[in-house]
Design a protein around this motif. Structure first.
Motif, short mmCIF file in Angstrom:
data_model
loop_
_atom_site.label_atom_id
_atom_site.label_comp_id
_atom_site.label_asym_id
_atom_site.label_seq_id
_atom_site.Cartn_x
_atom_site.Cartn_y
_atom_site.Cartn_z
N GLN A 149 44.56 41.28 31.11
CA GLN A 149 43.53 42.21 31.58
C GLN A 149 42.83 41.67 32.82
O GLN A 149 42.55 42.41 33.76
CB GLN A 149 42.52 42.47 30.45
CG GLN A 149 43.12 43.32 29.32
CD GLN A 149 42.29 43.30 28.04
OE1 GLN A 149 41.16 42.84 28.04
NE2 GLN A 149 42.86 43.81 26.95
N GLY A 150 42.57 40.37 32.84
CA GLY A 150 41.97 39.76 34.02
C GLY A 150 42.92 39.82 35.21
O GLY A 150 42.49 40.07 36.34
N MET A 151 44.21 39.61 34.97
CA MET A 151 45.18 39.71 36.05
C MET A 151 45.20 41.12 36.63
O MET A 151 45.33 41.31 37.85
CB MET A 151 46.58 39.33 35.54
CG MET A 151 46.77 37.83 35.31
SD MET A 151 48.26 37.44 34.33
CE MET A 151 49.55 38.13 35.37
N ALA A 155 43.58 38.85 27.14
CA ALA A 155 42.49 38.69 28.11
C ALA A 155 43.03 38.27 29.46
O ALA A 155 42.59 38.77 30.51
CB ALA A 155 41.47 37.68 27.59
N THR A 156 43.98 37.37 29.46
CA THR A 156 44.58 36.92 30.73
C THR A 156 45.24 38.09 31.44
O THR A 156 45.06 38.28 32.65
CB THR A 156 45.60 35.81 30.47
OG1 THR A 156 45.00 34.76 29.70
CG2 THR A 156 46.10 35.23 31.79
N ILE A 204 48.07 32.27 37.89
CA ILE A 204 47.23 32.51 36.71
C ILE A 204 48.10 32.52 35.44
O ILE A 204 47.78 31.90 34.43
CB ILE A 204 46.48 33.85 36.85
CG1 ILE A 204 45.47 33.77 38.00
CG2 ILE A 204 45.77 34.21 35.54
CD1 ILE A 204 44.77 35.10 38.29
N ARG A 222 43.72 44.54 41.37
CA ARG A 222 42.95 45.61 42.00
C ARG A 222 41.97 45.03 43.02
O ARG A 222 41.59 45.68 43.99
CB ARG A 222 42.19 46.42 40.96
CG ARG A 222 43.09 47.22 40.04
CD ARG A 222 42.29 48.16 39.15
NE ARG A 222 41.72 49.26 39.90
CZ ARG A 222 42.34 50.40 40.13
NH1 ARG A 222 43.55 50.60 39.66
NH2 ARG A 222 41.77 51.37 40.82
N ASP A 223 41.54 43.78 42.79
CA ASP A 223 40.59 43.13 43.70
C ASP A 223 41.29 42.46 44.87
O ASP A 223 40.64 41.77 45.66
CB ASP A 223 39.75 42.10 42.94
CG ASP A 223 38.74 42.77 42.01
OD1 ASP A 223 38.67 44.01 41.99
OD2 ASP A 223 38.02 42.05 41.28
N GLN A 273 42.72 43.26 36.75
CA GLN A 273 41.55 43.48 37.61
C GLN A 273 41.67 42.71 38.92
O GLN A 273 41.35 43.25 39.98
CB GLN A 273 40.26 43.08 36.89
CG GLN A 273 39.04 43.28 37.79
CD GLN A 273 37.77 43.55 37.03
OE1 GLN A 273 37.50 42.96 35.99
NE2 GLN A 273 36.97 44.48 37.52
N GLN A 274 42.15 41.49 38.88
CA GLN A 274 42.27 40.73 40.11
C GLN A 274 43.30 41.34 41.04
O GLN A 274 43.17 41.25 42.27
CB GLN A 274 42.58 39.26 39.80
CG GLN A 274 41.41 38.60 39.09
CD GLN A 274 41.42 37.09 39.21
OE1 GLN A 274 42.02 36.52 40.09
NE2 GLN A 274 40.71 36.44 38.28
#
Lengths: 198, 198
Positions: B170-172, B167-168, B188, B177-178, B174-175
DNA sequence: ACATACGTGTAGCGATCACTACAAGAAAGA
DNA sequence: TCTTTCTTGTAGTGATCGCTACACGTATGT
């Protein structure tokens, strides 16, 4: 001079909005066609355009509707929790329940509806990205208030801590879409909660 | 009877594959059109179909190419690291560098290229989801070996720990890309590393 | 009852989607 | 050289995309 003449709308705005929400939530912005929308909403294209303007405007009306209903647990937690750490804890645990609910599409609409898009729709993805970043910044502010109040160590990097929780939430959203259960997500949440001492 | 007659391919397969990879990585599977692909690859549609079969087959050839090149730091870490915890630590730190690289599209292609798709292409999204879950399961196995060897407490829920690291990551992605920087992602990563004691 | 104003359904707009028929061109084998 | 075999570029296929012109029907206001 008060009332207006004419036929009047024949369908319920909120019901149509909720129907559109479920489709966008499931298939994303570009993965949802107008044919799919009109069928789910039970109306024809002209009614949709009269009421919502365009596919893009409908989508952002849907995002507002989502934030005010299915996703409002976030705003409520922000309003009710008095410390940053308890807020983080509550966001993680409630997200675990909502993201893996079996009665609605998996994950969070704001996180998953426009990850990759056509070049012409990049601004739609950017607007959702801004909402995600704004949310992380709001978490950081809550944690900074904790730090100023002495609840967490004075050298805490609150921006980094918020980004870590944000990343965990975003990963939980994707894993929910990938089939994870509420229990799976809760175990992930607990690792993050322990990591920040909440 | 050995050689074959005919004109022979006029373009380089690997160069075309790399060009297609960058486009799919940026815009995702459905966000990328054939016109975009043929332009980036410098070839015309018939050549693309002759060499790769279809848009979908090209996409999965691209995924293989990605895993063998830009994303191969994962497989290398799996092969080289001797314990689960050092593997997790290395995956997180190297992902921070790769996902927020400024010379390539942000994030991970496998994580972001097919999050939400049209109903007819759901199987494409499912195939990427399976790759993500397989990766988490492989991480869990490495951690279970750690547990059996006594490196981590015997009551450790290795599946949950792997899901948390997944999950970490996957969140990294997306961030990245953000708009997150390598430094943002590293901070993180360090929270996750501390959380599992790696 | 009449006029006005509004939403609705039908039917189709140009543009783009993934994909391909076909003939010309280029290299290899005899 | 001549034939064979393969790839290539041109030019389009039917289908679907988001969107809308327009006439119809239905309600309200007087």
């Amino acid at each position: 001079m008060s009332g207006k003449a004419g036929q009047g709308r024949k369908f319920d705005l909120d019901e149509a909005l909720e129907a559109a929400t479920l489709v966008f939530w499931d298939h994303g912005y570009e993965g949802t066609s107008l044919a799919e929308l009109t069928q789910a909403m039970g109306i024809n294209p002209p009614s949709l355009y009269k009421a919502f303007g365009s596919k893009e405007e409908l989508f952002f009306s849907v995002v507002d509707h989502y934030n005010a209903t299915h996703g409002n647990f976030m705003a409520i937690a922000f309003a009710e929790e008095t410390t940053g750490l308890t807020l983080m804890r509550r966001l993680l645990l409630e997200a675990a329940e909502h993201y893996a609910s079996t009665t609605y599409p998996g994950g969070c609409l704001v996180i998953s509806a426009a990850v990759t898009v056509t070049a012409t729709n990049r601004h739609v993805a950017n607007r959702l990205a801004k909402m995600r970043n704004d949310n992380i910044n709001a978490m950081a502010e809550a944690l900074t208030r904790d730090r100023d109040a002495g609840h967490i160590p004075p050298d805490t990097d609150t921006k980094a801590m918020a980004a870590f929780i944000g990343a965990t939430l975003q990963g939980m959203s994707q894993q929910a879409r990938d089939g994870a259960t509420q229990d799976d997500l809760k175990r992930i949440a607990h690792y993050a909660i322990t990591a920040i001492g909440a």
